[in-house]
Scaffold this active site. Structure first.
Site, PDB file in Angstrom:
ATOM      1  N   GLY A  17       3.956  -5.758   2.684  1.00  0.00           N
ATOM      2  CA  GLY A  17       2.920  -5.810   3.968  1.00  0.00           C
ATOM      3  C   GLY A  17       1.470  -6.374   2.860  1.00  0.00           C
ATOM      4  O   GLY A  17       0.303  -6.556   3.353  1.00  0.00           O
ATOM      5  N   ALA A  18       2.462  -7.088   1.960  1.00  0.00           N
ATOM      6  CA  ALA A  18       1.042  -7.866   1.077  1.00  0.00           C
ATOM      7  C   ALA A  18      -0.044  -8.958   1.950  1.00  0.00           C
ATOM      8  O   ALA A  18      -0.514  -9.746   1.339  1.00  0.00           O
ATOM      9  CB  ALA A  18       2.578  -8.310   0.124  1.00  0.00           C
ATOM     10  N   THR A  19       0.994  -8.619   3.034  1.00  0.00           N
ATOM     11  CA  THR A  19      -0.231 -10.368   3.074  1.00  0.00           C
ATOM     12  C   THR A  19      -1.075  -9.672   4.806  1.00  0.00           C
ATOM     13  O   THR A  19      -1.526 -10.365   5.179  1.00  0.00           O
ATOM     14  CB  THR A  19       0.811 -10.991   4.491  1.00  0.00           C
ATOM     15  N   ASP A  21      -4.006  -6.703   5.596  1.00  0.00           N
ATOM     16  CA  ASP A  21      -6.089  -6.775   5.096  1.00  0.00           C
ATOM     17  C   ASP A  21      -6.318  -5.631   4.426  1.00  0.00           C
ATOM     18  O   ASP A  21      -6.663  -6.050   3.697  1.00  0.00           O
ATOM     19  CB  ASP A  21      -6.125  -6.238   7.012  1.00  0.00           C
ATOM     20  N   ARG A  24      -4.258  -7.167   1.333  1.00  0.00           N
ATOM     21  CA  ARG A  24      -5.717  -8.499   0.523  1.00  0.00           C
ATOM     22  C   ARG A  24      -7.013  -8.551   0.375  1.00  0.00           C
ATOM     23  O   ARG A  24      -7.849  -8.837  -0.711  1.00  0.00           O
ATOM     24  CB  ARG A  24      -6.330  -9.217   2.208  1.00  0.00           C
ATOM     25  N   ARG A  51       7.147  -9.513   6.365  1.00  0.00           N
ATOM     26  CA  ARG A  51       8.135 -11.332   7.094  1.00  0.00           C
ATOM     27  C   ARG A  51       7.773 -12.336   7.194  1.00  0.00           C
ATOM     28  O   ARG A  51       8.505 -12.867   6.414  1.00  0.00           O
ATOM     29  CB  ARG A  51       8.050 -10.439   8.704  1.00  0.00           C
ATOM     30  N   LYS A 182     -12.421   7.931  -5.944  1.00  0.00           N
ATOM     31  CA  LYS A 182     -14.448   7.847  -6.733  1.00  0.00           C
ATOM     32  C   LYS A 182     -14.365   8.070  -7.341  1.00  0.00           C
ATOM     33  O   LYS A 182     -14.146   9.474  -7.668  1.00  0.00           O
ATOM     34  CB  LYS A 182     -14.284   7.863  -4.834  1.00  0.00           C
ATOM     35  N   HIS A 240     -10.670  13.054   4.327  1.00  0.00           N
ATOM     36  CA  HIS A 240     -11.919  12.552   3.426  1.00  0.00           C
ATOM     37  C   HIS A 240     -12.707  14.525   3.647  1.00  0.00           C
ATOM     38  O   HIS A 240     -12.675  14.936   2.258  1.00  0.00           O
ATOM     39  CB  HIS A 240     -12.622  11.677   3.693  1.00  0.00           C
TER      40      HIS A 240
HETATM   41  P1  NAP Z   1      -2.200  -5.169   8.626  1.00  0.00           P
HETATM   42  O1  NAP Z   1      -3.407  -6.011   8.503  1.00  0.00           O
HETATM   43  O2  NAP Z   1      -1.341  -4.965  10.055  1.00  0.00           O
HETATM   44  O3  NAP Z   1      -0.602  -5.896   7.459  1.00  0.00           O
HETATM   45  C1  NAP Z   1       0.800  -5.425   8.028  1.00  0.00           C
HETATM   46  C2  NAP Z   1       1.464  -5.196   7.000  1.00  0.00           C
HETATM   47  O4  NAP Z   1       2.992  -5.566   7.449  1.00  0.00           O
HETATM   48  C3  NAP Z   1       1.300  -7.344   7.012  1.00  0.00           C
HETATM   49  O5  NAP Z   1       1.681  -7.953   6.073  1.00  0.00           O
HETATM   50  C4  NAP Z   1       2.996  -7.381   7.613  1.00  0.00           C
HETATM   51  O6  NAP Z   1       3.308  -9.464   6.971  1.00  0.00           O
HETATM   52  C5  NAP Z   1       3.430  -6.792   7.495  1.00  0.00           C
HETATM   53  N1  NAP Z   1       4.584  -5.898   7.814  1.00  0.00           N
HETATM   54  C6  NAP Z   1       4.757  -5.443   9.353  1.00  0.00           C
HETATM   55  N2  NAP Z   1       5.690  -5.391   9.877  1.00  0.00           N
HETATM   56  C7  NAP Z   1       6.821  -5.743   8.763  1.00  0.00           C
HETATM   57  C8  NAP Z   1       8.093  -6.167   8.867  1.00  0.00           C
HETATM   58  N3  NAP Z   1       9.254  -5.331  10.259  1.00  0.00           N
HETATM   59  N4  NAP Z   1       8.638  -5.657   7.445  1.00  0.00           N
HETATM   60  C9  NAP Z   1       7.481  -6.009   6.338  1.00  0.00           C
HETATM   61  N5  NAP Z   1       6.159  -6.719   6.416  1.00  0.00           N
HETATM   62  C10 NAP Z   1       5.865  -5.924   7.340  1.00  0.00           C
HETATM   63  O7  NAP Z   1      -2.159  -3.627   8.575  1.00  0.00           O
HETATM   64  P2  NAP Z   1      -3.250  -2.981   7.185  1.00  0.00           P
HETATM   65  O8  NAP Z   1      -4.672  -3.218   7.806  1.00  0.00           O
HETATM   66  O9  NAP Z   1      -2.840  -3.679   6.292  1.00  0.00           O
HETATM   67  O10 NAP Z   1      -2.712  -1.901   7.035  1.00  0.00           O
HETATM   68  C11 NAP Z   1      -1.366  -1.173   6.055  1.00  0.00           C
HETATM   69  C12 NAP Z   1      -1.601   0.278   6.623  1.00  0.00           C
HETATM   70  O11 NAP Z   1      -2.565   0.637   6.294  1.00  0.00           O
HETATM   71  C13 NAP Z   1      -2.033   0.760   7.511  1.00  0.00           C
HETATM   72  O12 NAP Z   1      -0.727   1.780   7.572  1.00  0.00           O
HETATM   73  C14 NAP Z   1      -2.805   1.236   8.080  1.00  0.00           C
HETATM   74  O13 NAP Z   1      -3.713   2.788   8.916  1.00  0.00           O
HETATM   75  C15 NAP Z   1      -3.225   1.918   6.195  1.00  0.00           C
HETATM   76  N6  NAP Z   1      -4.860   0.987   5.944  1.00  0.00           N
HETATM   77  C16 NAP Z   1      -5.543   0.189   6.316  1.00  0.00           C
HETATM   78  C17 NAP Z   1      -7.426  -0.289   5.790  1.00  0.00           C
HETATM   79  C18 NAP Z   1      -7.548  -0.727   6.281  1.00  0.00           C
HETATM   80  O14 NAP Z   1      -8.919  -1.157   5.835  1.00  0.00           O
HETATM   81  N7  NAP Z   1      -6.567  -2.566   6.378  1.00  0.00           N
HETATM   82  C19 NAP Z   1      -6.768   1.566   5.763  1.00  0.00           C
HETATM   83  C20 NAP Z   1      -6.353   2.953   5.374  1.00  0.00           C
HETATM   84  C21 NAP Z   1      -5.181   2.112   5.442  1.00  0.00           C
HETATM   85  P3  NAP Z   1       3.959  -9.773   8.288  1.00  0.00           P
HETATM   86  O15 NAP Z   1       4.009 -10.085   9.919  1.00  0.00           O
HETATM   87  O16 NAP Z   1       4.542 -10.598   7.873  1.00  0.00           O
HETATM   88  O17 NAP Z   1       5.561  -9.174   8.363  1.00  0.00           O
END
Ligand code: NAP
Length: 488
Positions: A17-19, A21, A24, A51, A182, A240
């Site tokens: 999930g390196a791409t 939110d 990044r 992906r 924290k 939290h």
């Molecule tokens: P996001 O922006 O939707 O990113 C999801 C990532 O997963 C993308 O890099 C996507 O890239 C990859 N992905 C999706 N399907 C895939 C597959 N079949 N194989 C490999 N990679 C795949 O989500 P996010 O906000 O970063 O959140 C990620 C996780 O962290 C979630 O569980 C979320 O609940 C949790 N979280 C997020 C935050 C936040 O602030 N964003 C805070 C706390 C927790 P591709 O589409 O290129 O595959």
């Protein structure tokens, strides 16, 4: 006093999930800051996986932009970015297919820590775990990092735990609750167990009640879909606020060791009584018609005019054990409130008898532990109001801001993700939730939610920029208490 960064041995960190939110905004900038602090030794490798078909160059550009956007300028060391980007590589990998896995497995050589960060939706955890094992990437030094939300209720949390347990031992699973990373949250333990002063008074005999407030000024923003399904109870209280409650209420662990600490936290959660429906207030923010520039109300923001999801919750909890029987814990959290502030207030009981007479009034000690912003501790003490003309009493704060007390170099500016990722590499699970802890927290949360659902409860409106719904004040006033102010 200078914050020290102790280098960790070279490691491999794969971010699935390196791409996305989270990677990044948080993970990659956190790694960059650790690199600048000298904590990542040369040879450490960070492998991005998702992906999307990105070239190495495209991925590094994406990371460069993320670091520039999400790392404050003062935290960037000039000239360090190129070296950090050299530690990075990228592989297109599909969690649900076979593409990319043989290549990833071929990269995983050598005897070093291999951490796999699941920064993807929880529905992919099982697919990733299975393939990491199938492709022979598991060694003694393998670690798995998973993000919140860890489940939506007890059943889903159990299912996730069971899925991970099929492939990995609990001792290598790191469930992130970034609140635990924290600095001041860890300080809670040190304030309590590193000082003789507080602990003898830390019980229902001396403490009238405890308030835990996590107030945000932001709204749901782009997370509307997720938030509609979660609400403040699942998004904030189950994890939290529950963690803060555990740290403030737990018995002293015999040592600062991951399982010793987590055993004590678990006992607190298991000792929590069911919350009575009339001890809960749910709220939803509405626009202020006199100040439309402050933004839309919750329902407009999520595009659901009939939404009954709470963006605010206040509740009264009780812990049934010897230490806390009879002492209420008031928890509240909400979005779009008057200020951003996370604070724990420990309100001590009044002196049993006032030698200064009734006219001197009732005065009480309050210990406030500010988690953010302006981390520090304030102890409200009662003194004589200066001047002649009798004995009038006044409450004054003994105020300590950690930034001032420790000097400019003393503040560890590392954010939660920096500390937690380095703890993963070091193999220290103290600040990560154990599977049974998460399940116990859901076991307490589920009936609370089921209770208001069965009553068809509709959240009370509160105006953007306020301290929350009026009913939350009434919850306190019924107990002849009041919330402390929400101050930045
Ligand atoms: P996001 O922006 O939707 O990113 C999801 C990532 O997963 C993308 O890099 C996507 O890239 C990859 N992905 C999706 N399907 C895939 C597959 N079949 N194989 C490999 N990679 C795949 O989500 P996010 O906000 O970063 O959140 C990620 C996780 O962290 C979630 O569980 C979320 O609940 C949790 N979280 C997020 C935050 C936040 O602030 N964003 C805070 C706390 C927790 P591709 O589409 O290129 O595959």
């Amino acid at each position: 006093m200078k914050a020290r960064a102790i280098p960790v041995d070279p490691f491999d960190l794969v971010i699935f999930g390196a791409t996305g939110d989270l990677a990044r905004r948080k993970i990659l900038p956190a790694l960059f800051k650790r690199y600048c602090a000298g904590q990542m030794e040369p040879g450490a490798r960070v492998i991005g996986a998702a992906r999307s078909e990105l070239s190495q160059e495209e991925f590094r550009n994406l990371v460069r932009e993320s670091v520039e956007e999400f790392t404050p300028e003062r935290a960037r060391r000039p000239g360090m970015l190129a070296g950090f980007l050299d530690c990075l590589s990228y592989l297109p990998v599909d969690a649900r297919g076979s593409s990319g896995w043989p290549e990833l497995a071929a990269m995983m050589t050598g005897d070093r820590v291999r951490a796999f960060y699941f920064s993807v939706g929880p529905s992919l955890f099982g697919d990733l775990a299975r393939r990491i094992r199938e492709y022979g990437m598991v060694t003694e030094q393998t670690r798995i990092v998973v993000e919140k939300p860890f489940g939506h209720d007890l059943d889903s949390a159990r299912a996730l735990n069971a899925t991970l347990a099929e492939h990995f031992d609990e001792s290598v699973i790191y469930r992130i609750d970034h609140y635990l990373g924290k600095e001041t949250v860890q300080n809670l333990m040190v304030v309590r167990f590193g000082n003789m002063l507080f602990e003898p008074l830390w019980n229902s005999q001396y403490v009238d009640h405890i308030q835990i407030t996590v107030a945000e000024t932001v709204g749901v923003g782009g997370r509307g879909d997720y938030y509609e399904r979660a609400g403040a109870m699942r998004d904030m209280v189950q994890n939290h606020l529950m963690q803060l409650l555990c740290l403030i209420a737990m018995e002293p662990p015999a040592k600062f060791d991951p399982d010793a600490v987590r055993d004590e936290k678990l006992k607190v959660i298991r000792a929590l009584d069911a919350v009575k429906p009339h001890h809960i207030v749910r709220g939803q923010y509405v626009a202020d018609p006199t100040q439309p520039q402050l933004g839309q109300g919750y329902r407009e923001e999520v595009g659901n005019p009939r939404s009954s999801t709470e963006s605010y919750i206040a509740l009264k909890a009780h812990i049934s054990n010897w230490r806390w029987a009879g002492t209420p814990f008031y928890l509240r959290t909400g979005k779009r409130l008057v200020a951003r502030s996370s604070v724990i207030n420990v309100r001590f009981k009044d002196a049993p008898h006032s030698i200064f007479g009734a006219e001197a009034g009732q005065h009480s000690n309050v210990l406030s532990i500010r988690l953010q912003p302006n981390e520090g501790i304030t102890l409200q003490v009662t003194i004589k109001e200066p001047g002649p003309g009798g004995m009038r009493l006044v409450d004054v704060p003994l105020d300590m801001s950690f930034a001032e007390a420790l000097g400019p170099d003393g503040r560890d500016t590392a954010d939660a993700y920096e500390r937690l990722i380095m703890d993963v590499i070091r193999g220290n699970q103290t600040l990560f939730m154990r599977g049974d802890e998460v399940e116990a927290a859901w076991a307490w949360t589920d009936p609370v939610i089921a209770g208001w659902q069965s009553l068809g409860d509709v959240p009370k409106p509160y105006t953007i920029g306020s301290t929350g719904p009026l009913d939350a004040d009434l919850l306190m006033r019924r107990d002849e208490r009041r919330w402390r102010g929400i101050n930045p």
